[in-house]
Design an enzyme around this catalytic site. Sequence first.
Site, PDB file in Angstrom:
ATOM      1  N   ALA A  32      31.704  40.969  35.197  1.00 14.84           N
ATOM      2  CA  ALA A  32      30.418  40.474  35.725  1.00 14.84           C
ATOM      3  C   ALA A  32      30.364  40.800  37.219  1.00 14.84           C
ATOM      4  O   ALA A  32      30.143  39.940  38.075  1.00 14.84           O
ATOM      5  CB  ALA A  32      30.235  38.980  35.474  1.00 14.84           C
ATOM      6  N   LEU A  33      30.569  42.067  37.503  1.00 14.97           N
ATOM      7  CA  LEU A  33      30.798  42.500  38.882  1.00 14.97           C
ATOM      8  C   LEU A  33      29.554  42.362  39.762  1.00 14.97           C
ATOM      9  O   LEU A  33      28.439  42.644  39.336  1.00 14.97           O
ATOM     10  CB  LEU A  33      31.253  43.967  38.896  1.00 14.97           C
ATOM     11  CG  LEU A  33      32.528  44.265  38.091  1.00 14.97           C
ATOM     12  CD1 LEU A  33      32.885  45.745  38.212  1.00 14.97           C
ATOM     13  CD2 LEU A  33      33.698  43.390  38.524  1.00 14.97           C
ATOM     14  N   HIS A  37      32.737  42.112  44.538  1.00 10.39           N
ATOM     15  CA  HIS A  37      33.780  42.897  43.856  1.00 10.39           C
ATOM     16  C   HIS A  37      33.736  44.350  44.332  1.00 10.39           C
ATOM     17  O   HIS A  37      34.766  44.972  44.570  1.00 10.39           O
ATOM     18  CB  HIS A  37      33.548  42.915  42.341  1.00 10.39           C
ATOM     19  CG  HIS A  37      33.713  41.592  41.656  1.00 10.39           C
ATOM     20  ND1 HIS A  37      32.674  40.949  41.042  1.00 10.39           N
ATOM     21  CD2 HIS A  37      34.800  40.821  41.476  1.00 10.39           C
ATOM     22  CE1 HIS A  37      33.108  39.820  40.507  1.00 10.39           C
ATOM     23  NE2 HIS A  37      34.395  39.713  40.757  1.00 10.39           N
ATOM     24  N   GLN A  61      43.556  30.790  32.492  1.00 11.28           N
ATOM     25  CA  GLN A  61      43.221  30.129  33.762  1.00 11.28           C
ATOM     26  C   GLN A  61      42.020  29.201  33.635  1.00 11.28           C
ATOM     27  O   GLN A  61      41.577  28.617  34.610  1.00 11.28           O
ATOM     28  CB  GLN A  61      43.017  31.148  34.882  1.00 11.28           C
ATOM     29  CG  GLN A  61      41.784  32.013  34.774  1.00 11.28           C
ATOM     30  CD  GLN A  61      41.785  33.117  35.835  1.00 11.28           C
ATOM     31  OE1 GLN A  61      42.495  34.104  35.702  1.00 11.28           O
ATOM     32  NE2 GLN A  61      40.995  32.962  36.870  1.00 11.28           N
ATOM     33  N   GLY A 149      39.435  38.473  46.997  1.00 16.81           N
ATOM     34  CA  GLY A 149      38.413  37.954  47.906  1.00 16.81           C
ATOM     35  C   GLY A 149      38.810  36.600  48.488  1.00 16.81           C
ATOM     36  O   GLY A 149      39.481  35.796  47.836  1.00 16.81           O
ATOM     37  N   GLU A 150      38.340  36.362  49.719  1.00 20.90           N
ATOM     38  CA  GLU A 150      38.656  35.081  50.376  1.00 20.90           C
ATOM     39  C   GLU A 150      37.809  33.929  49.839  1.00 20.90           C
ATOM     40  O   GLU A 150      38.033  32.792  50.221  1.00 20.90           O
ATOM     41  CB  GLU A 150      38.436  35.205  51.894  1.00 20.90           C
ATOM     42  CG  GLU A 150      39.540  35.987  52.566  1.00 20.90           C
ATOM     43  CD  GLU A 150      39.422  36.006  54.081  1.00 20.90           C
ATOM     44  OE1 GLU A 150      38.356  35.624  54.607  1.00 20.90           O
ATOM     45  OE2 GLU A 150      40.401  36.414  54.726  1.00 20.90           O
ATOM     46  N   LYS A 151      36.834  34.224  48.975  1.00 27.61           N
ATOM     47  CA  LYS A 151      36.082  33.094  48.408  1.00 27.61           C
ATOM     48  C   LYS A 151      37.056  32.169  47.669  1.00 27.61           C
ATOM     49  O   LYS A 151      36.975  30.958  47.764  1.00 27.61           O
ATOM     50  CB  LYS A 151      34.979  33.558  47.459  1.00 27.61           C
ATOM     51  CG  LYS A 151      34.169  32.370  46.943  1.00 27.61           C
ATOM     52  CD  LYS A 151      33.008  32.779  46.094  1.00 27.61           C
ATOM     53  CE  LYS A 151      33.438  33.182  44.707  1.00 27.61           C
ATOM     54  NZ  LYS A 151      33.945  32.054  43.898  1.00 27.61           N
ATOM     55  N   ASP A 152      37.985  32.797  46.936  1.00 29.68           N
ATOM     56  CA  ASP A 152      39.038  32.024  46.271  1.00 29.68           C
ATOM     57  C   ASP A 152      40.253  31.989  47.205  1.00 29.68           C
ATOM     58  O   ASP A 152      41.292  32.579  46.915  1.00 29.68           O
ATOM     59  CB  ASP A 152      39.388  32.674  44.928  1.00 29.68           C
ATOM     60  CG  ASP A 152      38.195  32.678  43.998  1.00 29.68           C
ATOM     61  OD1 ASP A 152      37.813  31.601  43.528  1.00 29.68           O
ATOM     62  OD2 ASP A 152      37.618  33.754  43.773  1.00 29.68           O
TER      63      ASP A 152
HETATM   64  O1  PAF Z   1      39.570  35.912  41.020  1.00 25.61           O
HETATM   65  C1  PAF Z   1      39.479  36.286  39.825  1.00 25.61           C
HETATM   66  O2  PAF Z   1      38.499  36.894  39.398  1.00 25.61           O
HETATM   67  C2  PAF Z   1      40.611  35.978  38.878  1.00 25.61           C
HETATM   68  O3  PAF Z   1      41.167  34.733  39.161  1.00 25.61           O
HETATM   69  C3  PAF Z   1      41.691  37.075  38.825  1.00 25.61           C
HETATM   70  C4  PAF Z   1      42.394  37.209  40.161  1.00 25.61           C
HETATM   71  C5  PAF Z   1      41.051  38.401  38.433  1.00 25.61           C
HETATM   72  C6  PAF Z   1      42.737  36.722  37.780  1.00 25.61           C
HETATM   73  O4  PAF Z   1      42.188  36.602  36.509  1.00 25.61           O
END
Ligand code: PAF
Length: 282
Positions: A32-33, A37, A61, A149-152
């Site tokens: 879902a870019l 991304h 996750q 990304g720094e969002k996460d």
């Molecule tokens: O940030 C994400 O999209 C995901 O957590 C990742 C790093 C691709 C791992 O599934």
Amino acid sequence: MQIFHKKEALIEFLQKEKNVPQTIGLVPTMGALHKGHLSLVENALQNNTLVVVSIFVNPTQFDNKSDLEKYPKSLENDLEKLKSLSDNLIIFAPSAEDIYDDNITSEAFDFDGLENEMEGKFRSGHFDGVGTIVKKLFSIVTPNNAYFGEKDFQQLQIIKKMVEKNQLPVNIVGCPISREENGLAMSSRNERLPKEVREKASFIYETILKAKEKFGTESAIDTVNWIEKQFSSNANFKLEYAEIANEKTLKPVKTKKDNEHYRLFVAVYANDIRLIDNVALN
Ligand code: PAF
């Protein structure tokens, strides 16, 4: 552009590629870019001779089954967007069975407590799932550089910790948050927001920017209290947490110190859609 759905085939291909010296960049994604991304991919293309983009919605996750089911999937669309950047990208889009060898479970990690802060309090097992998939991707792709990304931001720090603790030979590159025109941090989840809510979501970034200013003269606790008040008087968004934390330890700040770096983190619900954002404070 070459697309691999099986890890064995990708490993074989990369082994041949390594006959000539290569710098491999990896951009792990769940598809879902969006432009955020694509900016990671552009960064990777500028600094590596070969770039692998993985597209895989990692089930381990997700602590919430319905969040996993509703996660947007758009492989054809994603491939089009990637193709517009470069014809030389390598895409890895495996199935869960392929990447997990039919054992879809997480490894248990110790990230020195980083996993227990903020997102860790609300998303049980999330970072074990992230660590598991990222470690698997590193072992398949053997990248020199990997882009996040720094969002996460908490995820980024956790991946750096995993690399350090396991002495993995990969350089982790953190990339700035890409934002929509109204300031909303780009996320695949934004696609699920109704149009009018997406527009109003500028409130999140506006609030954290005002809070950043406040933090210049006020304490962390007063700043967080102020944020909570702003959200409690806005019916469109429900604040899950606001926290001012040390950038390295991710521990909440009690007393400001001059030589430390702080960040403000928020998690917010808009309808049933969970959004996160953060901003550097100094
Ligand atoms: O940030 C994400 O999209 C995901 O957590 C990742 C790093 C691709 C791992 O599934």
